[in-house]
Design a protein around this motif. Structure first.
Motif, PDB file in Angstrom:
ATOM      1  N   ALA A  73      11.534  -6.916 -58.040  1.00 27.23           N
ATOM      2  CA  ALA A  73      11.904  -8.313 -57.813  1.00 27.23           C
ATOM      3  C   ALA A  73      12.222  -8.420 -56.332  1.00 27.23           C
ATOM      4  CB  ALA A  73      13.113  -8.695 -58.657  1.00 27.23           C
ATOM      5  N   GLY A  74      11.998  -9.594 -55.784  1.00 23.94           N
ATOM      6  CA  GLY A  74      12.240  -9.728 -54.357  1.00 23.94           C
ATOM      7  C   GLY A  74      12.720 -11.102 -53.950  1.00 23.94           C
TER       8      GLY A  74
ATOM      9  N   ILE B  23      10.310 -13.452 -55.855  1.00 24.99           N
ATOM     10  CA  ILE B  23       9.074 -12.732 -56.137  1.00 24.99           C
ATOM     11  C   ILE B  23       9.257 -11.848 -57.371  1.00 24.99           C
ATOM     12  CG2 ILE B  23       7.392 -11.089 -55.209  1.00 24.99           C
ATOM     13  CD1 ILE B  23       8.700 -11.743 -52.417  1.00 24.99           C
ATOM     14  N   GLN B  24       8.229 -11.806 -58.215  1.00 36.10           N
ATOM     15  CA  GLN B  24       8.129 -10.847 -59.314  1.00 36.10           C
ATOM     16  C   GLN B  24       6.842 -10.062 -59.082  1.00 36.10           C
ATOM     17  OE1 GLN B  24      10.307 -10.225 -61.920  1.00 36.10           O
ATOM     18  NE2 GLN B  24      11.676 -11.622 -60.816  1.00 36.10           N
ATOM     19  N   MET B  25       6.956  -8.734 -59.014  1.00 35.97           N
ATOM     20  CA  MET B  25       5.817  -7.898 -58.643  1.00 35.97           C
ATOM     21  C   MET B  25       5.613  -6.752 -59.627  1.00 35.97           C
ATOM     22  SD  MET B  25       5.470  -5.434 -55.266  1.00 35.97           S
ATOM     23  CE  MET B  25       5.594  -6.752 -54.087  1.00 35.97           C
TER      24      MET B  25
ATOM     25  N   ILE C  32       3.814 -12.836 -58.271  1.00 35.93           N
ATOM     26  CA  ILE C  32       3.985 -14.290 -58.283  1.00 35.93           C
ATOM     27  C   ILE C  32       5.212 -14.580 -57.439  1.00 35.93           C
ATOM     28  CG2 ILE C  32       4.580 -16.290 -59.706  1.00 35.93           C
ATOM     29  CD1 ILE C  32       1.693 -15.428 -60.098  1.00 35.93           C
ATOM     30  N   GLU C  33       5.073 -15.543 -56.519  1.00 37.18           N
ATOM     31  CA  GLU C  33       6.138 -15.878 -55.577  1.00 37.18           C
ATOM     32  C   GLU C  33       6.364 -17.386 -55.584  1.00 37.18           C
ATOM     33  OE1 GLU C  33       6.756 -15.817 -50.715  1.00 37.18           O
ATOM     34  OE2 GLU C  33       5.122 -14.668 -51.599  1.00 37.18           O
TER      35      GLU C  33
ATOM     36  N   GLN D 144       0.166 -16.699 -55.534  1.00 37.12           N
ATOM     37  CA  GLN D 144      -0.286 -15.573 -56.349  1.00 37.12           C
ATOM     38  C   GLN D 144      -0.850 -14.508 -55.411  1.00 37.12           C
ATOM     39  OE1 GLN D 144      -2.664 -16.501 -59.843  1.00 37.12           O
ATOM     40  NE2 GLN D 144      -4.072 -14.853 -59.290  1.00 37.12           N
ATOM     41  N   HIS D 145      -0.312 -13.281 -55.508  1.00 31.51           N
ATOM     42  CA  HIS D 145      -0.741 -12.159 -54.668  1.00 31.51           C
ATOM     43  C   HIS D 145      -1.596 -11.189 -55.473  1.00 31.51           C
ATOM     44  CE1 HIS D 145       2.723 -12.364 -51.579  1.00 31.51           C
ATOM     45  NE2 HIS D 145       2.969 -13.337 -52.439  1.00 31.51           N
ATOM     46  N   SER D 146      -2.595 -10.605 -54.835  1.00 30.97           N
ATOM     47  CA  SER D 146      -3.355  -9.501 -55.399  1.00 30.97           C
ATOM     48  C   SER D 146      -3.749  -8.600 -54.239  1.00 30.97           C
ATOM     49  CB  SER D 146      -4.607 -10.010 -56.122  1.00 30.97           C
ATOM     50  OG  SER D 146      -5.367  -8.919 -56.597  1.00 30.97           O
ATOM     51  N   GLY D 147      -3.242  -7.365 -54.245  1.00 29.13           N
ATOM     52  CA  GLY D 147      -3.500  -6.486 -53.114  1.00 29.13           C
ATOM     53  C   GLY D 147      -3.827  -5.070 -53.525  1.00 29.13           C
TER      54      GLY D 147
END
Length: 129
Positions: A28-29, A43-45, A62-63, A79-82
């Motif tokens: 979490a961030g 943020i939830q990662m 998801i941020e 939405q992040h994807s890395g």
């Protein structure tokens, strides 16, 4: 398209997980944006990677951003994807469709992140309808 730039600070905290697999985890961030975007984010990662393979791994997140973007106040979701493959980074950060509220309703776009000498920078290309 409009452009916004600035810096951000981020703090990520590992989350307890019943899964004892060290190759998969959750964080979490909290983020603080500065510059053309002034605000905060939660943020939830989820992340994965082989601890023995330095410089390789992947994450999705998801941020939810709350703040003021060039004078307009509201919220939106990114939405992040890395992935990182032996140090080569590939990252996609996009605005979730129809996630904008307030004066940011109808926002779309994508964000890029750069890290230089430990400092985080963002470049946000967006459109408001």
């Amino acid at each position: 398209m409009s452009h916004a730039n600035g810096t951000f600070d981020v703090k990520l905290t590992p989350q307890k997980d019943e899964n004892s697999d060290p190759t998969v985890g959750r964080m979490a961030g909290d983020k603080q944006y500065h510059g053309d975007l002034e605000g905060t984010a939660n943020i939830q990662m989820l992340y994965a990677g082989n601890p023995g393979a330095k410089g390789s791994g992947g994450y999705v997140a998801i941020e939810k951003v709350s703040g003021t973007l060039q004078g307009r106040t509201g919220t939106f979701v990114l939405q992040h994807s890395g992935t990182m493959n032996k140090g080569a980074q590939q990252l996609s950060i996009t605005v979730v469709p129809d996630s904008g509220t307030g004066q940011l309703a109808g926002i779309s776009g994508k964000m890029e992140i750069k890290i230089v000498d430990g400092k985080h920078f963002y470049e946000f290309e967006y459109m408001l309808q």
